[in-house]
Each structure stands twice: as C-alpha cells, then as structure tokens.
Design an enzyme around this catalytic site. Structure first.
Site, mmCIF file in Angstrom:
data_model
loop_
_atom_site.group_PDB
_atom_site.id
_atom_site.type_symbol
_atom_site.label_atom_id
_atom_site.label_comp_id
_atom_site.label_asym_id
_atom_site.label_seq_id
_atom_site.Cartn_x
_atom_site.Cartn_y
_atom_site.Cartn_z
ATOM 1 N N ARG A 153 -3.894 -9.991 9.472
ATOM 2 C CA ARG A 153 -4.136 -9.739 8.042
ATOM 3 C C ARG A 153 -5.549 -10.178 7.645
ATOM 4 O O ARG A 153 -5.762 -10.749 6.576
ATOM 5 C CB ARG A 153 -3.113 -10.457 7.135
ATOM 6 C CG ARG A 153 -1.683 -10.151 7.427
ATOM 7 C CD ARG A 153 -1.304 -8.700 7.137
ATOM 8 N NE ARG A 153 0.053 -8.482 7.549
ATOM 9 C CZ ARG A 153 0.407 -8.099 8.782
ATOM 10 N NH1 ARG A 153 -0.527 -7.827 9.687
ATOM 11 N NH2 ARG A 153 1.657 -7.945 9.113
ATOM 12 N N SER A 227 5.444 -9.446 1.738
ATOM 13 C CA SER A 227 5.463 -10.817 2.279
ATOM 14 C C SER A 227 4.429 -11.651 1.541
ATOM 15 O O SER A 227 3.239 -11.319 1.553
ATOM 16 C CB SER A 227 5.116 -10.802 3.765
ATOM 17 O OG SER A 227 6.047 -10.006 4.444
ATOM 18 N N GLU A 332 -0.454 -14.710 1.995
ATOM 19 C CA GLU A 332 -1.062 -13.458 2.465
ATOM 20 C C GLU A 332 -1.638 -12.721 1.254
ATOM 21 O O GLU A 332 -2.640 -12.027 1.350
ATOM 22 C CB GLU A 332 0.031 -12.612 3.144
ATOM 23 C CG GLU A 332 -0.454 -11.260 3.608
ATOM 24 C CD GLU A 332 0.639 -10.450 4.320
ATOM 25 O OE1 GLU A 332 1.483 -11.039 5.016
ATOM 26 O OE2 GLU A 332 0.632 -9.219 4.155
HETATM 27 C C1 LIG Z 1 7.317 -3.940 -0.822
HETATM 28 C C2 LIG Z 1 6.056 -4.249 -0.039
HETATM 29 C C3 LIG Z 1 6.086 -4.220 1.343
HETATM 30 C C4 LIG Z 1 4.943 -4.519 2.096
HETATM 31 N N1 LIG Z 1 5.014 -4.477 3.460
HETATM 32 C C5 LIG Z 1 3.929 -4.771 4.207
HETATM 33 C C6 LIG Z 1 3.990 -4.725 5.636
HETATM 34 O O1 LIG Z 1 4.999 -4.394 6.230
HETATM 35 N N2 LIG Z 1 2.859 -5.058 6.333
HETATM 36 C C7 LIG Z 1 1.693 -5.402 5.707
HETATM 37 O O2 LIG Z 1 0.700 -5.683 6.398
HETATM 38 N N3 LIG Z 1 1.607 -5.443 4.354
HETATM 39 C C8 LIG Z 1 2.682 -5.146 3.587
HETATM 40 N N4 LIG Z 1 2.606 -5.194 2.220
HETATM 41 C C9 LIG Z 1 1.346 -5.623 1.578
HETATM 42 C C10 LIG Z 1 0.419 -4.453 1.152
HETATM 43 O O3 LIG Z 1 1.127 -3.258 1.018
HETATM 44 C C11 LIG Z 1 -0.732 -4.248 2.125
HETATM 45 O O4 LIG Z 1 -1.510 -5.415 2.250
HETATM 46 C C12 LIG Z 1 -1.664 -3.089 1.684
HETATM 47 O O5 LIG Z 1 -2.548 -2.747 2.705
HETATM 48 C C13 LIG Z 1 -2.503 -3.399 0.475
HETATM 49 O O6 LIG Z 1 -3.158 -2.181 0.125
HETATM 50 P P1 LIG Z 1 -3.540 -1.861 -1.362
HETATM 51 O O7 LIG Z 1 -4.234 -0.563 -1.386
HETATM 52 O O8 LIG Z 1 -2.372 -2.026 -2.260
HETATM 53 O O9 LIG Z 1 -4.590 -3.033 -1.610
HETATM 54 P P2 LIG Z 1 -4.752 -3.949 -2.895
HETATM 55 O O10 LIG Z 1 -3.565 -4.849 -3.008
HETATM 56 O O11 LIG Z 1 -5.125 -3.144 -4.070
HETATM 57 O O12 LIG Z 1 -6.008 -4.822 -2.418
HETATM 58 C C14 LIG Z 1 -5.931 -5.690 -1.315
HETATM 59 C C15 LIG Z 1 -7.331 -6.222 -1.008
HETATM 60 O O13 LIG Z 1 -8.122 -5.164 -0.545
HETATM 61 C C16 LIG Z 1 -9.281 -5.019 -1.369
HETATM 62 N N5 LIG Z 1 -9.545 -3.576 -1.477
HETATM 63 C C17 LIG Z 1 -8.685 -2.596 -1.839
HETATM 64 N N6 LIG Z 1 -9.299 -1.402 -1.786
HETATM 65 C C18 LIG Z 1 -10.563 -1.634 -1.372
HETATM 66 C C19 LIG Z 1 -11.711 -0.818 -1.140
HETATM 67 N N7 LIG Z 1 -11.682 0.505 -1.310
HETATM 68 N N8 LIG Z 1 -12.859 -1.418 -0.742
HETATM 69 C C20 LIG Z 1 -12.927 -2.758 -0.551
HETATM 70 N N9 LIG Z 1 -11.896 -3.598 -0.778
HETATM 71 C C21 LIG Z 1 -10.725 -3.031 -1.175
HETATM 72 C C22 LIG Z 1 -8.908 -5.643 -2.705
HETATM 73 O O14 LIG Z 1 -10.062 -6.076 -3.416
HETATM 74 C C23 LIG Z 1 -8.053 -6.790 -2.232
HETATM 75 O O15 LIG Z 1 -8.880 -7.847 -1.809
HETATM 76 C C24 LIG Z 1 3.737 -4.876 1.440
HETATM 77 C C25 LIG Z 1 3.698 -4.893 0.025
HETATM 78 C C26 LIG Z 1 4.835 -4.578 -0.696
HETATM 79 C C27 LIG Z 1 4.759 -4.589 -2.192
#
Ligand SMILES: Cc1cc2nc3c(=O)[nH]c(=O)nc-3n(C[C@H](O)[C@H](O)[C@H](O)COP(=O)(O)OP(=O)(O)OC[C@H]3O[C@@H](n4cnc5c(N)ncnc54)[C@H](O)[C@@H]3O)c2cc1C
Length: 336
Positions: A153, A227, A332
């Site tokens: 991560r 998580s 995380e």
């Molecule tokens: C129900 C649920 C289940 C999940 N299961 C998993 C799993 O199985 N495995 C796992 O690894 N994660 C899981 N996650 C966590 C999450 O989905 C991941 O971490 C996902 O990749 C976050 O992506 P996001 O686009 O929502 O990022 P955001 O939450 O919007 O941002 C995350 C980070 O990335 C940065 N960011 C976002 N976009 C950009 C960009 N274009 N340029 C630069 N920085 C950027 C943000 O500033 C922030 O620091 C889960 C979440 C939920 C709610």
C-alpha cells in the site's frame, strides 16, 4: 465524494480532463494547496474541512493496444477511469491480470498511488508506467514501474519526492494467454479441478466478487474506506516474543525477503486477528463502529458519523491492541 460518507467541505473543487487543463490551471496560479481525489475510497477528512483545492480527473479514456511485440497487451487508462469498470472490461476482453482486483472501489489514479492489492495480486504487478503532471515544472512525465517504488500500500507518490505529482494515466501490461493467480487459498480451492486453459478471467472475477460480498460492507449501505488498518510487519524474533507472552502462536505470514542476506524473514500479522483478540469486538464511538464480519473495517454506522468519531475510535483500537500485544497498528486510510 468519499465512500465513508462523512460530512466534509473543501475550499474549492476543480474537475479536469487532460494535462493541458492542468497546465492552464497552473498558469492561472490555481494549483496551490491542492489534493487530488479519485473515488474517495481511502480518504478520511478528519475535521470535516479542507481549506485547499480538491482536484478530480473526469477523464475515463481506455485504449487497448494488442500490437505489442513483447506479447503483453498494453492497456492505457486515464486517471478518472473506475478501477472495477476496467477490471470488468479487460476480463471481458480475455486479458489476464486485473481479475483478482475485481470489486475494489476507486479510480485508476488512486490505485496507482495506493498500490491496491487483494487475493494475492497487487496493482504493481500490472503497471508498465504511470503518467503524471508535475505542477512544479508544468510538464507531463512518465514514471517507469521500478521508479514507482511500490511496496505494501505504498509508492513514491506517497513520499516527498512524488507527493506533489498528479497522476493523469497508467499503462498496464496484461496477458492475452491464461495466467490465473491461484495464490489465495479460497481461489485455489474453487478452481482446483480446472486446468488453466479452461478458465477465463471472468471466472476468476465472478468468484472474487462472490468472496468480497461475503466479507466487506457495500459502501452504498454502510460507509467505510475498506480496511482501515495495515497488517503490521514484525521481525521473526518479535513474533516469537509476542506469541510467548500471549501463550500461543499469533497467526502471521512470512514476508519473502528482498535480499539473500536476510537470515530470518519478517512476519506480517493479521491486523483483523489482533483487533478481534484484543477484545475490540463491538467497539463504537459516536456514529462510527467496527464492521462485525470484518474487524479491520470502520463503518459510518447509520450515516451519522463525523471524522472526529472515526479518529476517536481509531485511537481506542490502536491503544487496546498496543496494551494487549505491544504491537503498533497504523492506518491504511489517508488522513486529511
Ligand atoms: C468497501 C471497500 C473495499 C476496499 N477494498 C480494498 C482492497 O481489497 N484492497 C485495497 O488495496 N484497497 C481497498 N480499498 C481501499 C481503496 O478502494 C483503494 O485504496 C483505492 O485504490 C483508492 O482509490 P481512490 O480512487 O478511491 O483514491 P482516493 O481515496 O480518492 O485517494 C487515495 C490517495 O490517492 C491520491 N490520489 C487519488 N487520485 C490521484 C491522482 N490522480 N493523482 C495523484 N494522487 C491521487 C489521493 O490524494 C489520496 O492520497 C477498499 C475500500 C472500500 C471502501
């Protein structure tokens, strides 16, 4: 714009499509104190207020290039593309690689930053390179996989050297020939009687989606960021000590050593097991509580939680696990 569904405000929200848009914003002096957001599925706005500018990419372009001499199929996806939509699309195209990441919320930019992982697969296994806009120079730059410094991560985009970069797109290398990843025990069991050539990526995707639904809350029903805590990694010696103090072996997985000099590899403990066995079951704080079937997940119980509730619950869980196991949990989820 977050899956936690907590009340939060920002100074300004800007949605953009291309690097040219970002260049224009930079020239207008509007890229100061910014925070990129994707699907908001790994972010906690702790106080409900961020005074800066939240930047969101609306570009969902996907290009599939099958004419690569290496045999891999290169897939370009813009930062705003939904991760699970891309999983569904590449599986339907018969391409292997993304299937085990099915069902993870969020967008491609967020996945590249977080190095998402699930069921024995990680985003870094697929990344060829990441394309970024650098607000300090105003240029687009390509960062090769090795320079993304991917870890659990973790990536260069979370550290000072890469924190200011805005991911605009990613190029993935996927396999057109069967490459099922059976590392996760439940998957190995589900497909134990089926040869690789008889399987499709969609078979794996469907099984993953079934496994996930049984374990994780649907953000549409109970807000969460998945998580909440990382699985802590301790030395083998420390693992023996805490197991001896607890009176039985604490479950953990050996972390493959990166160098041959390492005599005893580290052990990754299960944060969910630690939380459960420290007695945190049923913990709640204001409108936030632990998800009963997966104690690694903090939920917005009835849609009434605040960032402060979640932080108070997080602190209580960390303190309880520390008291019982002398192990330090770390989140995380990114705190803003
Ligand atoms: C129900 C649920 C289940 C999940 N299961 C998993 C799993 O199985 N495995 C796992 O690894 N994660 C899981 N996650 C966590 C999450 O989905 C991941 O971490 C996902 O990749 C976050 O992506 P996001 O686009 O929502 O990022 P955001 O939450 O919007 O941002 C995350 C980070 O990335 C940065 N960011 C976002 N976009 C950009 C960009 N274009 N340029 C630069 N920085 C950027 C943000 O500033 C922030 O620091 C889960 C979440 C939920 C709610």
């Amino acid at each position: 714009m977050t899956t936690f569904g907590l009340p939060a405000e920002c100074g300004r929200l800007i949605e953009y499509d291309t690097a040219a848009d970002l260049q224009e914003l930079r020239n207008a002096g509007m890229l100061k104190e910014t925070m990129p957001i994707g699907g908001g599925s790994n972010i906690l706005f702790t106080t409900g207020r961020f005074n800066g500018t939240v930047l969101h990419c609306n570009n969902t372009t996907v290009n599939i290039n099958r004419s690569n001499s290496s045999g891999a199929v290169e897939v370009y996806a813009a930062a705003g593309c939904n991760l699970d939509m891309l999983c569904a699309m590449t599986c339907a195209e018969g391409l292997w690689g993304m299937e085990n990441l099915s069902g993870i919320p969020g967008e491609i930019g967020g996945a590249a930053v977080q190095n998402v992982g699930a069921y024995g697969a990680e985003f870094r296994d697929l990344v060829k390179h990441v394309i970024c806009f650098d607000p300090s120079t105003g240029n687009e730059t390509t960062i090769e996989n090795a320079d993304c410094r991917y870890g659990y991560r973790d990536s260069v985009f979370k550290h000072p050297e890469g924190k200011n970069l805005i991911v605009t797109g990613v190029v993935l290398a996927l396999s057109p020939t069967p490459k099922p990843n059976r590392n996760y025990a439940a998957l190995a069991a589900a497909f134990k009687d089926t040869a690789d050539e008889k399987l499709t990526p969609t078979d794996f995707r469907n099984e993953i989606l079934r496994l996930r639904t049984a374990k994780l809350p649907d953000p549409a029903i109970a807000g969460s960021a998945g998580s909440f805590f990382k699985n802590p990694v301790v030395s083998a010696q420390r693992h023996r000590e805490i197991s001896a103090r607890f009176g039985r072996e604490i479950p953990g997985h050996i972390v493959p050593a990166e160098s041959s000099d390492v005599t005893e590899p580290d052990v990754k403990l299960s944060a969910a097991w630690l939380i459960d066995n420290a007695g945190c079951k049923g913990f709640s704080q204001g409108g936030a509580s632990l998800w009963p079937s997966q104690p690694l997940v903090i939920i917005n119980t009835c849609g009434q939680a605040t960032g402060e509730d979640v932080v108070a619950l997080e602190k209580r869980i960390i303190q309880t696990v520390r008291n019982v196991f002398q192990v330090e949990l770390s989140p995380e989820v990114i705190h803003i």
